[in-house]
Every structure is written in structure tokens, then in C-alpha cells.
Scaffold this motif. Structure first.
Motif, PDB file in Angstrom:
ATOM      1  N   LYS A 240       0.817  -1.334  -0.019  1.00  0.00           N
ATOM      2  CA  LYS A 240      -0.091  -0.037   0.064  1.00  0.00           C
ATOM      3  C   LYS A 240       0.877   1.397   0.002  1.00  0.00           C
ATOM      4  O   LYS A 240       0.690   2.157  -0.601  1.00  0.00           O
ATOM      5  CB  LYS A 240      -0.880   0.096   1.223  1.00  0.00           C
ATOM      6  CG  LYS A 240      -2.168  -0.919   1.140  1.00  0.00           C
ATOM      7  CD  LYS A 240      -3.266  -0.837   2.316  1.00  0.00           C
ATOM      8  CE  LYS A 240      -4.328  -1.775   1.987  1.00  0.00           C
ATOM      9  NZ  LYS A 240      -5.341  -1.635   3.054  1.00  0.00           N
TER      10      LYS A 240
ATOM     11  N   TYR B 168       2.590   1.496  -3.538  1.00  0.00           N
ATOM     12  CA  TYR B 168       1.351   2.055  -4.395  1.00  0.00           C
ATOM     13  C   TYR B 168       1.143   3.395  -4.345  1.00  0.00           C
ATOM     14  O   TYR B 168       1.128   3.961  -5.424  1.00  0.00           O
ATOM     15  CB  TYR B 168       0.356   1.140  -4.105  1.00  0.00           C
ATOM     16  CG  TYR B 168      -1.011   1.243  -5.057  1.00  0.00           C
ATOM     17  CD1 TYR B 168      -1.187   1.232  -6.358  1.00  0.00           C
ATOM     18  CD2 TYR B 168      -1.860   2.097  -4.588  1.00  0.00           C
ATOM     19  CE1 TYR B 168      -2.193   1.349  -7.059  1.00  0.00           C
ATOM     20  CE2 TYR B 168      -3.201   2.620  -5.479  1.00  0.00           C
ATOM     21  CZ  TYR B 168      -3.091   2.111  -6.771  1.00  0.00           C
ATOM     22  OH  TYR B 168      -4.324   2.479  -7.577  1.00  0.00           O
TER      23      TYR B 168
ATOM     24  N   GLY C 299      -6.123   0.153  -5.512  1.00  0.00           N
ATOM     25  CA  GLY C 299      -5.451   0.441  -4.040  1.00  0.00           C
ATOM     26  C   GLY C 299      -6.325  -0.292  -2.860  1.00  0.00           C
ATOM     27  O   GLY C 299      -5.702  -0.464  -1.795  1.00  0.00           O
TER      28      GLY C 299
ATOM     29  N   LEU D 267      -5.602  -4.904  -4.049  1.00  0.00           N
ATOM     30  CA  LEU D 267      -4.419  -5.126  -2.813  1.00  0.00           C
ATOM     31  C   LEU D 267      -5.110  -6.175  -1.920  1.00  0.00           C
ATOM     32  O   LEU D 267      -4.269  -7.192  -1.437  1.00  0.00           O
ATOM     33  CB  LEU D 267      -4.305  -3.995  -2.042  1.00  0.00           C
ATOM     34  CG  LEU D 267      -3.216  -3.180  -2.653  1.00  0.00           C
ATOM     35  CD1 LEU D 267      -2.598  -1.811  -2.115  1.00  0.00           C
ATOM     36  CD2 LEU D 267      -1.832  -4.034  -2.471  1.00  0.00           C
TER      37      LEU D 267
ATOM     38  N   LEU E  98      -2.651  -4.354 -10.789  1.00  0.00           N
ATOM     39  CA  LEU E  98      -1.848  -3.346 -10.099  1.00  0.00           C
ATOM     40  C   LEU E  98      -0.518  -3.093 -10.636  1.00  0.00           C
ATOM     41  O   LEU E  98       0.157  -2.007 -10.689  1.00  0.00           O
ATOM     42  CB  LEU E  98      -1.370  -3.895  -8.572  1.00  0.00           C
ATOM     43  CG  LEU E  98      -2.641  -3.865  -7.575  1.00  0.00           C
ATOM     44  CD1 LEU E  98      -2.137  -4.808  -6.387  1.00  0.00           C
ATOM     45  CD2 LEU E  98      -2.954  -2.680  -7.094  1.00  0.00           C
TER      46      LEU E  98
ATOM     47  N   LEU F 275       1.688   0.208 -11.203  1.00  0.00           N
ATOM     48  CA  LEU F 275       3.054   0.118 -10.408  1.00  0.00           C
ATOM     49  C   LEU F 275       4.046   0.159 -11.635  1.00  0.00           C
ATOM     50  O   LEU F 275       5.222   0.596 -11.484  1.00  0.00           O
ATOM     51  CB  LEU F 275       3.302  -0.952  -9.738  1.00  0.00           C
ATOM     52  CG  LEU F 275       2.619  -1.101  -8.731  1.00  0.00           C
ATOM     53  CD1 LEU F 275       2.457  -2.524  -7.684  1.00  0.00           C
ATOM     54  CD2 LEU F 275       2.893  -0.003  -7.554  1.00  0.00           C
TER      55      LEU F 275
END
Length: 584
Positions: free
Chosen positions: A92, A95, A119, A123, A309, A313
Motif C-alpha cells: 500500500k 502503491y 488500491g 490489494l 496493480l 506500478l
């Protein structure tokens, strides 16, 4: 599955905690597999002459081994599940930190709801893989390994019979698992759509209510929610089929085991205790086999979530610090500004440039205004100064240095920027103004509020500077919001101050007071002012007129009026509008 390889760095960071967890999984399974031997021994004892003490001894050993298995299972969870929470914490943070590095263009094309969904929901799915997913995967492997060895030691023939459904099991895991991953990704995308709609509606609730669109928005939400519901039901049905197949295969494996085991007892090649022990081992495999489906579901969800994600990222910021940036640059660099043949086009619209061949300069302490019709490129021009966007041609210089050679933090510390759209945090007025205060002093906050002509307004509030603001400063007027944003930029003590139509919501007398304060209190600050009001810009040292992305003319107020071109037309038009307003 390759998407989950992104997590290897986090797993390596906690390798010792995970290693202890794996060791405790090994121990809990060893004790769990040893325990049924004493149940079989007790059953065999009761088939002949026995004493109560002998049977109780076997039962006591079984209880001890089962208790040890439970203790080590507790330690497993303390190491692996707790580690998954720590990795979630790290993920977290990474991110959110990565989002802070991304460029303005990324947020232009990505919705807030989508980022929130990834997020949170995504996650959580990854955390489930890192905790229960890893724990039960390893536990299933050891349980199957030790149970099969123990079963083979009792009867290889019965072991083969018990493992007959294994090929069908492998096929079910492969085929149904692929379908689950596709459905899971579709569900996560639907959840992002719902999150985005809710976020937009809550943020724009005043617009929704003003246009009485509550029912229409509720219907939109219902449609998205219904789609999300049906996708979840379809996934649940597929999962139910998966678990039903696994459970059925397990139950079917017991039929030949009990049948052949009974025959072996009759012909004397096995004891009742041996068959009992074997059946316990087969039963012990029930949860590991069923957990294969559950873990497969967790892994498929995590793989889908991690892929979403990774899209964030792995996104590189369009604007970064140059490799050769001077990290020790002084913030007192001369606040001069120069545009040299600057052109700009938004990505995807390269054939429609917003700015073309813009060249001008501002000396330290100069006050320069930019005027032009709506959509002429004024805001785009000033967005290039703090490198919110990069010019597609030409260059921007501050203190004689190309801004692309300066570190972003150093560059942006030189520029105080007040955009058209005002944003205030749900915090006190002091905190909002002090957000740009490097020193964090109340003196700076008060001084900035005075220059922005906000001080008297703040004192009228019961709590003064400690007044809590609602979301986006809802309890302030439009002019108070603008002045708070100006005060925040002034507290930053910038060398260059950019006001992008930041005085549109204040009256002319307040506007004049703010401008006079800037002249008196910040004589060395270079000011770049965008405004539609001639009354705002006429006191500037120089005025730049933009038309269709190009500089149409430049000069002082008097010089531009004397030329009788575009600026003079704007001036006369505003005079006429003012006269009509006064008559009305």
C-alpha cells in the motif's frame, strides 16, 4: 501467474519469517500424521485382550500429538498470516508513493475510482494470496506428501485406489481455474466502475441535486450493481461446481478403499486398526484436496488483481528528474523566466498544437499578464513552467537554465502555482495555508493571508484560523477559496508566482488590494498573471495577448490600446459590458 512474480521482492524481504512459517507447517503435519497411528493401535488392542490403561495410553499419545499439531499451526499463522499483513502494508505504501511520482497526464486519463479500486479491492486479493494462499498451498503439499507415505506404508494397493481420482482432479483444477480467473478479472473491473461512479457522485453531489438527477444516478448505480451481482453469481456457480467435483472425487475414493480394505481384513492381510488408520488418512486429505479449489480461486484472484496493480506500478512517469540534475541547486536561483520557441500538443493530438512558437521573457520582479480568449492556450502555457507537461518543441528556462536540467523538487520549490480549479483540504484554514509553508510558522500564514486580503475574513469566523473546512472548502465562498489558495502559494515564498485566473471570483476592489499587496510585499517575486479582466492586468509591466496558441501582440496597457488591435477590442468589449451592467 507471471504477474505474481512482482511480489518476489517483498517475499525476499520477509524470507526468514516465511522460512520459520514453512518449518512450523512441516512440524504441524508431522505430528498430525503420527497421531492416527495411535487410533489404529487402540482399535487393534480392543480386538483382543487389552487393559483400559493400554487404550488410554494410546488415546493420551494421540491427544498430545494433536495438541502439538495445533500449537505449531498457531505458530504458522503467526508467521505467515502476519507477514502477509506486513507485505500488504508495504504494498500500500509503495502503491501510494508511486502514484505521487506519476505525471499529470496519467491522472488526466485514469479515473479516481479506478485508482481507489486497485488500491483497496485488488490489494486485498493479493494479501489473501500472500497469507492463506501461501500457507494452505504449502500445508496441502506437506499433508499430501506425508499422508501418501503413511498410506503407502500401510497398503500400497489401497493407496493407488485412493489416488485414482487424481488425474480428474488435476484436469478440474486446470480447466475450471482458467475460467475463474477470467470471471474474477471481469468482476474486479465492474467493482472499479462502481467505485468510480460513487466517487464522482459524492464529489459532485451538489451538481446532482441542483439538476435533480438523484433518481437517474441511482438508476445508473443500480445497473452497474446488477452487472456486478450477476458476475459474482456466475463466479459463485463456477466455484460451487469446482468444490462439488472435488468433494465428490474424495467421497468416491473411499468406496474402493473400504471395499478392498474389508476384503483384506477378512483374509487376514490387514487389521481393522490398519484399515481405520488408513481411512483416517484418506479423511485427512479431504481439507487439503478441497483447499486446492479454494487456493486455486485465491491464486486466480490474486493473479488478476496483481496484473491490474502492475499496470499502475509499471507505469513510468512521463516527467522525471534528469540524470545530470544538480541535486544541490540553490533555491535562490534568479527568478527570471524565458520561453524559447515553445510549442505544445497533447498526446494523441499531435496534429492540433495548442501552443505554437511561443517566445517571451520575464525579468526578476517583473509583473506580466497573459490575456486571450477561452481556449487560446493560456493555462497550457503556464502548466509548462513547473513541468506538469513537457513542451513538444522549444524550451523553458528559469534563471537562464533549461528547466529540464533542474531536479523537479528544486524547480517546483521556485514556483508558486495557483491553478484555475481551487482545491482545499478538509482541514483547518491554517493547515491549508501552511501546506505551502516550508517553515511551518504562524507568522508566515498570517502574513500570506494579509497579502491575499483574507485575514479579516478569517477573523470573522468563530474559530479563526482553526476553522475546519468542509470537503473542498465547501463552507467558504468562491472568492474566499481563491484567496486561501493564493495565500497558500504565497506561504511557499516562491521566486515565480503564477496565478491562473485566480482572481475571477473576487470583486474589483479586493482584486486591486491583492495586486497592491503583491507589489509592496513581494517586490522581488516575478508574477505571471492570467486573467480575463482588463482591470486586473492593466497595472502589469507587460501584457502578452494569446490568440489560437500564438502570441498576437505584447506591450504595456497603454501601448496595446494605442495599437487598436486584439487587446483594444477586448478592452472596448469589457467597457461596453460594464456599461450595460451598470444600466441594468
Amino acid at each position: 501467474m507471471k504477474n505474481l512474480l512482482h511480489l518476489k521482492t517483498y517475499l525476499i524481504n520477509y524470507r526468514w519469517k516465511l522460512a520459520y512459517g514453512v518449518f512450523f507447517i512441516l512440524l504441524t503435519n508431522i505430528f498430525a500424521i503420527l497421531a492416527p497411528r495411535y487410533i489404529g493401535s487402540a482399535v487393534d488392542r480392543m480386538g483382543g485382550e487389552f487393559t483400559l490403561g493400554q487404550v488410554m495410553g494410546d488415546i493420551g499419545l494421540y491427544i498430545v500429538l494433536a495438541a502439538l499439531s495445533g500449537i505449531f499451526l498457531f505458530l504458522v499463522r503467526q508467521h505467515i498470516i502476519v507477514t502477509s499483513r506486513r507485505i500488504e502494508y508495504d504494498l500500500k505504501n509503495d502503491y501510494y508513493s508511486h502514484l505521487q511520482t506519476l505525471s499529470r497526464s496519467f491522472f488526466d486519463r485514469t479515473s479516481t475510482g479506478e485508482l481507489i479500486s486497485r488500491g483497496t479491492n485488488d490489494l486485498n486479493a493479493v494479501r489473501d494470496f500472500l497469507g492463506p494462499g501461501i500457507m494452505y498451498s504449502i500445508n496441502t503439499f506437506f499433508r499430501l506428501f506425508f499422508a501418501i507415505i503413511a498410506m503407502a506404508a500401510i497398503s500400497p494397493q489401497l493407496t493407488l485406489l485412493a489416488l485414482l481420482p487424481a488425474p480428474l482432479l488435476s484436469y478440474a483444477v486446470y480447466s475450471i481455474g482458467k475460467s475463474i480467473q477470467k470471471k474474477t478479472k471481469s468482476i474486479q473491473e465492474s467493482y472499479a466502475d462502481i467505485t468510480n461512479l460513487v466517487q464522482e457522485n459524492i464529489s459532485g453531489i451538489r451538481v446532482v441535486k441542483s439538476y435533480t438527477r438523484e433518481d437517474a444516478e441511482a438508476e445508473r448505480f443500480q445497473q452497474l450493481n446488477e452487472t456486478y451481482y450477476h458476475k459474482n453469481i456466475a463466479l459463485a456457480r463456477r466455484q460451487a461446481l469446482f468444490f462439488a467435483i472435488l468433494t465428490s472425487l474424495l467421497a468416491l475414493s473411499l468406496i474402493p478403499v473400504i471395499w478392498v480394505g474389508g476384503i483384506k481384513v477378512v483374509n487376514g492381510s490387514m487389521t481393522i486398526g490398519g484399515v481405520t488408520q488408513f481411512v483416517i488418512y484418506v479423511s485427512m486429505l479431504s481439507w487439503p484436496i478441497i483447499s486446492i479449489g479454494w487456493v486455486t480461486n485465491i491464486i486466480q484472484k490474486a493473479a488478476s488483481a496483481q496484473s491490474r496493480l502492475n499496470e499502475i506500478l509499471m507505469t513510468e512517469p512521463d516527467i522525471t528528474d534528469p540524470v545530470t540534475a544538480d541535486r544541490n541547486m540553490q533555491t535562490n536561483i534568479q527568478p527570471s523566466l524565458r520561453f524559447e520557441n515553445v510549442s505544445f500538443s497533447y498526446p494523441g493530438n499531435e496534429n492540433s498544437p495548442v501552443l505554437e512558437d511561443i517566445s517571451f521573457s520575464i525579468e526578476p520582479g517583473n509583473k506580466v499578464a497573459i490575456v486571450g480568449a477561452t481556449g487560446s492556450g493560456k493555462s497550457t502555457m503556464v502548466n509548462l513552467i513547473p513541468r506538469l507537461y513537457e513542451p513538444t518543441a522549444g524550451r523553458v528556462l528559469i534563471g537562464g537554465r533549461d528547466i529540464r536540467t533542474l531536479p523537479l523538487s528544486g524547480l517546483r520549490s521556485l514556483v508558486g502555482f495557483v491553478p484555475q480549479s481551487n482545491f482545499l483540504f478538509s482541514d483547518t484554514i491554517a493547515s491549508n495555508i501552511g501546506y505551502g509553508d516550508r517553515e511551518g510558522t504562524m507568522e508566515t500564514i498570517i502574513e500570506s493571508s494579509r497579502i491575499a486580503n483574507l485575514f479579516d475574513d478569517v477573523n470573522d469566523f468563530p474559530a479563526g484560523f482553526e476553522t475546519m473546512l468542509g470537503e473542498k472548502g465547501i463552507n467558504l465562498s468562491g472568492g474566499q477559496k481563491q484567496r486561501t489558495c493564493i495565500a497558500r502559494a504565497l506561504a511557499w515564498k516562491p521566486g515565480i508566482l503564477v496565478l491562473d485566473d485566480a482572481l475571477s471570483a473576487v470583486d474589483t476592489s479586493t482584486e486591486a488590494a491583492i495586486f497592491q499587496g503583491l507589489l509592496e510585499k513581494l517586490p522581488g517575486t516575478s508574477l505571471l498573471l492570467i486573467s480575463h479582466r482588463i482591470s486586473t492586468v492593466k497595472h502589469c509591466d507587460r501584457i502578452i495577448v494569446i490568440e489560437n496558441g500564438k502570441i498576437a501582440e505584447t506591450g504595456s496597457h497603454e501601448e496595446l490600446l494605442a495599437r487598436g488591435n486584439l487587446y483594444a477590442d477586448l478592452y472596448n468589449q469589457q467597457l461596453l459590458e460594464d456599461e450595460i451592467s451598470s444600466l441594468n
